[in-house]
Design a protein around this motif. Structure first.
Motif, PDB file in Angstrom:
ATOM      1  N   GLN A  30      -5.521 160.155  83.171  1.00 54.39           N
ATOM      2  CA  GLN A  30      -6.032 158.781  83.230  1.00 54.39           C
ATOM      3  C   GLN A  30      -4.920 157.771  82.970  1.00 54.39           C
ATOM      4  O   GLN A  30      -4.857 156.735  83.610  1.00 54.39           O
ATOM      5  CB  GLN A  30      -7.167 158.607  82.215  1.00 54.39           C
ATOM      6  CG  GLN A  30      -7.866 157.292  82.272  1.00 54.39           C
ATOM      7  CD  GLN A  30      -8.710 157.145  83.516  1.00 54.39           C
ATOM      8  OE1 GLN A  30      -9.077 158.110  84.155  1.00 54.39           O
ATOM      9  NE2 GLN A  30      -9.015 155.922  83.879  1.00 54.39           N
ATOM     10  N   GLN A  31      -4.034 158.085  82.030  1.00 54.56           N
ATOM     11  CA  GLN A  31      -2.911 157.198  81.724  1.00 54.56           C
ATOM     12  C   GLN A  31      -1.989 157.059  82.935  1.00 54.56           C
ATOM     13  O   GLN A  31      -1.501 155.971  83.211  1.00 54.56           O
ATOM     14  CB  GLN A  31      -2.119 157.725  80.524  1.00 54.56           C
ATOM     15  CG  GLN A  31      -2.842 157.608  79.201  1.00 54.56           C
ATOM     16  CD  GLN A  31      -3.111 156.169  78.813  1.00 54.56           C
ATOM     17  OE1 GLN A  31      -4.161 155.635  79.117  1.00 54.56           O
ATOM     18  NE2 GLN A  31      -2.181 155.564  78.152  1.00 54.56           N
ATOM     19  N   GLN A  34      -3.671 154.770  85.513  1.00 53.95           N
ATOM     20  CA  GLN A  34      -3.766 153.373  85.112  1.00 53.95           C
ATOM     21  C   GLN A  34      -2.505 152.837  84.455  1.00 53.95           C
ATOM     22  O   GLN A  34      -2.556 151.849  83.735  1.00 53.95           O
ATOM     23  CB  GLN A  34      -4.952 153.190  84.176  1.00 53.95           C
ATOM     24  CG  GLN A  34      -6.270 153.503  84.843  1.00 53.95           C
ATOM     25  CD  GLN A  34      -7.449 153.057  84.022  1.00 53.95           C
ATOM     26  OE1 GLN A  34      -7.313 152.417  82.998  1.00 53.95           O
ATOM     27  NE2 GLN A  34      -8.628 153.384  84.484  1.00 53.95           N
ATOM     28  N   LYS A  35      -1.356 153.438  84.707  1.00 58.67           N
ATOM     29  CA  LYS A  35      -0.143 153.014  84.019  1.00 58.67           C
ATOM     30  C   LYS A  35       0.290 151.593  84.376  1.00 58.67           C
ATOM     31  O   LYS A  35       0.989 150.960  83.607  1.00 58.67           O
ATOM     32  CB  LYS A  35       0.998 154.004  84.258  1.00 58.67           C
ATOM     33  CG  LYS A  35       1.488 154.090  85.673  1.00 58.67           C
ATOM     34  CD  LYS A  35       2.582 155.124  85.775  1.00 58.67           C
ATOM     35  CE  LYS A  35       2.974 155.331  87.228  1.00 58.67           C
ATOM     36  NZ  LYS A  35       3.977 156.370  87.353  1.00 58.67           N
ATOM     37  N   ASN A  36      -0.141 151.074  85.504  1.00 58.29           N
ATOM     38  CA  ASN A  36       0.221 149.711  85.903  1.00 58.29           C
ATOM     39  C   ASN A  36      -0.753 148.659  85.373  1.00 58.29           C
ATOM     40  O   ASN A  36      -0.484 147.480  85.463  1.00 58.29           O
ATOM     41  CB  ASN A  36       0.302 149.608  87.429  1.00 58.29           C
ATOM     42  CG  ASN A  36       1.435 150.447  87.980  1.00 58.29           C
ATOM     43  OD1 ASN A  36       2.449 150.662  87.322  1.00 58.29           O
ATOM     44  ND2 ASN A  36       1.262 150.949  89.187  1.00 58.29           N
ATOM     45  N   LYS A  37      -1.860 149.096  84.824  1.00 54.04           N
ATOM     46  CA  LYS A  37      -2.843 148.159  84.292  1.00 54.04           C
ATOM     47  C   LYS A  37      -2.503 147.827  82.845  1.00 54.04           C
ATOM     48  O   LYS A  37      -1.936 148.630  82.118  1.00 54.04           O
ATOM     49  CB  LYS A  37      -4.253 148.744  84.383  1.00 54.04           C
ATOM     50  CG  LYS A  37      -4.725 148.907  85.815  1.00 54.04           C
ATOM     51  CD  LYS A  37      -6.148 149.375  85.848  1.00 54.04           C
ATOM     52  CE  LYS A  37      -6.615 149.525  87.287  1.00 54.04           C
ATOM     53  NZ  LYS A  37      -7.993 149.976  87.357  1.00 54.04           N
ATOM     54  N   THR A  38      -2.893 146.645  82.412  1.00 56.20           N
ATOM     55  CA  THR A  38      -2.568 146.203  81.053  1.00 56.20           C
ATOM     56  C   THR A  38      -3.620 146.609  80.023  1.00 56.20           C
ATOM     57  O   THR A  38      -3.348 146.572  78.834  1.00 56.20           O
ATOM     58  CB  THR A  38      -2.414 144.667  81.008  1.00 56.20           C
ATOM     59  OG1 THR A  38      -3.622 144.070  81.478  1.00 56.20           O
ATOM     60  CG2 THR A  38      -1.239 144.224  81.854  1.00 56.20           C
ATOM     61  N   ASP A  39      -4.798 147.001  80.455  1.00 53.12           N
ATOM     62  CA  ASP A  39      -5.876 147.324  79.520  1.00 53.12           C
ATOM     63  C   ASP A  39      -6.012 148.833  79.288  1.00 53.12           C
ATOM     64  O   ASP A  39      -7.066 149.410  79.462  1.00 53.12           O
ATOM     65  CB  ASP A  39      -7.203 146.728  79.989  1.00 53.12           C
ATOM     66  CG  ASP A  39      -7.616 147.233  81.363  1.00 53.12           C
ATOM     67  OD1 ASP A  39      -6.748 147.731  82.107  1.00 53.12           O
ATOM     68  OD2 ASP A  39      -8.804 147.121  81.681  1.00 53.12           O
ATOM     69  N   ASN A  40      -4.925 149.462  78.876  1.00 50.88           N
ATOM     70  CA  ASN A  40      -4.951 150.895  78.608  1.00 50.88           C
ATOM     71  C   ASN A  40      -5.816 151.202  77.398  1.00 50.88           C
ATOM     72  O   ASN A  40      -5.799 150.491  76.409  1.00 50.88           O
ATOM     73  CB  ASN A  40      -3.539 151.433  78.366  1.00 50.88           C
ATOM     74  CG  ASN A  40      -2.732 151.477  79.640  1.00 50.88           C
ATOM     75  OD1 ASN A  40      -3.285 151.564  80.725  1.00 50.88           O
ATOM     76  ND2 ASN A  40      -1.429 151.419  79.508  1.00 50.88           N
ATOM     77  N   GLN A  41      -6.557 152.293  77.492  1.00 50.10           N
ATOM     78  CA  GLN A  41      -7.408 152.727  76.393  1.00 50.10           C
ATOM     79  C   GLN A  41      -6.607 153.608  75.436  1.00 50.10           C
ATOM     80  O   GLN A  41      -5.705 154.326  75.848  1.00 50.10           O
ATOM     81  CB  GLN A  41      -8.573 153.560  76.926  1.00 50.10           C
ATOM     82  CG  GLN A  41      -9.577 152.802  77.725  1.00 50.10           C
ATOM     83  CD  GLN A  41     -10.697 153.724  78.188  1.00 50.10           C
ATOM     84  OE1 GLN A  41     -10.488 154.891  78.456  1.00 50.10           O
ATOM     85  NE2 GLN A  41     -11.900 153.175  78.279  1.00 50.10           N
TER      86      GLN A  41
END
Length: 67
Positions: A30-31, A34-41
């Motif tokens: 998942q990381q 979504q590595k380009n997104k700012t809202d990482n969990q």
């Protein structure tokens, strides 16, 4: 009080950290996605959401199978 404690212990699932290796792998996947997104969990947030969804699916399957 003893009866409720015994009943609660019947519904406990005991797991070891090694039981969650697959969950850690899913989190890493998942990381990467979504590595380009700012809202990482955080891992805790991911685990809560992932396991909640998994339990929802199990409960839905249980409903289907028992009706």
């Amino acid at each position: 009080m003893f009866q409720s404690k015994a009943e609660a212990q019947n519904h406990i699932i005991k797991l070891k950290a090694s039981d969650f290796k697959w969950l850690i792998e899913e989190y890493k996947k998942q990381q990467e996605i979504q590595k380009n997104k700012t809202d990482n969990q955080t891992f805790d947030q991911f685990a809560d959401n992932f396991l909640k969804e998994l339990l929802n699916r199990v409960n839905e399957a249980k409903k289907i199978l028992t009706t």
